[in-house]
Scaffold this motif. Structure first.
Motif, PDB file in Angstrom:
ATOM      1  N   MET A 121      73.207  54.105  60.134  1.00 23.34           N
ATOM      2  CA  MET A 121      73.982  54.833  61.228  1.00 23.34           C
ATOM      3  C   MET A 121      72.926  56.112  61.559  1.00 23.34           C
ATOM      4  O   MET A 121      72.633  56.665  60.475  1.00 23.34           O
ATOM      5  CB  MET A 121      75.490  55.162  60.734  1.00 23.34           C
ATOM      6  N   SER A 122      73.297  56.602  62.708  1.00 19.94           N
ATOM      7  CA  SER A 122      72.451  57.978  62.991  1.00 19.94           C
ATOM      8  C   SER A 122      73.147  59.024  62.527  1.00 19.94           C
ATOM      9  O   SER A 122      74.260  58.670  61.763  1.00 19.94           O
ATOM     10  CB  SER A 122      72.158  57.833  64.385  1.00 19.94           C
ATOM     11  N   GLU A 123      72.582  60.196  62.869  1.00 18.53           N
ATOM     12  CA  GLU A 123      73.501  61.275  62.373  1.00 18.53           C
ATOM     13  C   GLU A 123      74.829  61.355  62.869  1.00 18.53           C
ATOM     14  O   GLU A 123      75.398  60.922  63.876  1.00 18.53           O
ATOM     15  CB  GLU A 123      72.709  62.686  63.390  1.00 18.53           C
TER      16      GLU A 123
ATOM     17  N   LYS B  48      76.641  56.147  67.036  1.00 18.97           N
ATOM     18  CA  LYS B  48      75.734  54.736  67.562  1.00 18.97           C
ATOM     19  C   LYS B  48      74.577  55.203  68.533  1.00 18.97           C
ATOM     20  O   LYS B  48      74.647  56.259  69.245  1.00 18.97           O
ATOM     21  CB  LYS B  48      76.697  54.076  68.279  1.00 18.97           C
ATOM     22  N   ILE B  49      73.505  54.854  68.486  1.00 16.26           N
ATOM     23  CA  ILE B  49      72.576  54.882  69.365  1.00 16.26           C
ATOM     24  C   ILE B  49      72.719  54.097  70.651  1.00 16.26           C
ATOM     25  O   ILE B  49      72.822  52.740  70.655  1.00 16.26           O
ATOM     26  CB  ILE B  49      71.033  54.559  68.717  1.00 16.26           C
TER      27      ILE B  49
ATOM     28  N   LYS C  89      82.938  60.347  86.563  1.00 14.60           N
ATOM     29  CA  LYS C  89      82.062  59.768  85.523  1.00 14.60           C
ATOM     30  C   LYS C  89      81.815  61.102  84.460  1.00 14.60           C
ATOM     31  O   LYS C  89      82.083  62.389  84.778  1.00 14.60           O
ATOM     32  CB  LYS C  89      80.751  59.419  85.973  1.00 14.60           C
ATOM     33  N   SER C  90      81.421  60.555  83.404  1.00 16.70           N
ATOM     34  CA  SER C  90      80.824  61.722  82.447  1.00 16.70           C
ATOM     35  C   SER C  90      79.855  62.589  83.207  1.00 16.70           C
ATOM     36  O   SER C  90      78.862  61.979  83.831  1.00 16.70           O
ATOM     37  CB  SER C  90      80.352  61.204  80.985  1.00 16.70           C
TER      38      SER C  90
ATOM     39  N   GLU D 154      77.997  64.145  72.046  1.00 17.78           N
ATOM     40  CA  GLU D 154      79.272  64.123  71.184  1.00 17.78           C
ATOM     41  C   GLU D 154      79.605  62.719  70.628  1.00 17.78           C
ATOM     42  O   GLU D 154      79.970  62.602  69.563  1.00 17.78           O
ATOM     43  CB  GLU D 154      80.317  64.614  71.782  1.00 17.78           C
ATOM     44  N   THR D 155      79.602  61.725  71.185  1.00 16.72           N
ATOM     45  CA  THR D 155      80.165  60.208  70.788  1.00 16.72           C
ATOM     46  C   THR D 155      79.049  59.466  70.478  1.00 16.72           C
ATOM     47  O   THR D 155      79.085  58.244  70.103  1.00 16.72           O
ATOM     48  CB  THR D 155      81.010  59.930  71.719  1.00 16.72           C
ATOM     49  N   PHE D 156      77.648  59.659  70.891  1.00 21.50           N
ATOM     50  CA  PHE D 156      76.748  58.752  70.788  1.00 21.50           C
ATOM     51  C   PHE D 156      75.431  59.471  70.797  1.00 21.50           C
ATOM     52  O   PHE D 156      75.251  60.664  71.092  1.00 21.50           O
ATOM     53  CB  PHE D 156      76.508  57.818  71.742  1.00 21.50           C
TER      54      PHE D 156
END
Ligand SMILES: Nc1nc2c([nH]c(=O)n2[C@@H]2O[C@H](COP(=O)(O)OP(=O)(O)OP(=O)(O)O)[C@@H](O)[C@H]2O)c(=O)[nH]1
Length: 137
Positions: free
Chosen positions: A1-3, A7-8, A32-33, A83-85
């Motif tokens: 897992m990354s930081e 998820k990457i 959209k984001s 924030e989430t990936f």
């Protein structure tokens, strides 16, 4: 897992160039984001796809542009923690394609001179890519 266990996310992006050396930016639609920000056309690399295949597909779906894998030249990449990936985004340059780009998903498009890229607010991941395009063109 990354930081921090993020998820990457692998996204392929493309600087589409016109004959005057301008770059196509697309505006992310409302809802959209990162809505309203200007980005390079592209999208998530789906299961079983190479990034090049993703771009050939996305340029057609989003813009009505036909190109080939051989017409995509790797330039650089973005690596940015959201924030989430964590986004890993190879950026390709494409000078050879058929068709006239139009926003098939209702998104605004703009052909922008390299020196004017900073006038268009982009997602934070994209900021470090700008000097590479300015040096290239
Ligand atoms: N195509 C593209 N995506 C980018 C750029 N910069 C950047 O941070 N991204 C991010 O990479 C992801 C691309 O996802 P996408 O375009 O396939 O999907 P989407 O907008 O429908 O996804 P979303 O609404 O879930 O964020 C988004 O999270 C977007 O914010 C860019 O220049 N081009």
């Amino acid at each position: 897992m990354s930081e921090a266990g993020k998820k990457i996310l692998l996204v392929a992006a493309c600087a589409l160039l016109d004959q005057d050396g301008r770059i196509l930016l697309a505006q992310r639609p409302e809802g959209k984001s990162l809505a309203g920000l200007w980005e390079f056309p592209g999208g998530k690399v789906e299961q079983g796809e190479t990034p090049e295949e993703t771009l050939v597909r996305e340029l057609d779906e989003e813009l009505g542009i036909k190109t080939k894998i051989a017409c995509l030249a790797p330039l650089t990449f973005a690596s940015h923690t959201y924030e989430t990936f964590h986004l890993l985004m190879p950026l390709y340059v494409c000078r050879r394609y058929e068709g006239i780009a139009h926003g098939r998903e209702g998104q605004a498009l703009k052909w922008v001179k390299p020196q004017a890229l900073r006038d268009y607010p982009m997602p934070p991941a994209d900021e470090p890519l700008i000097p590479f395009l300015q040096d290239l063109l």
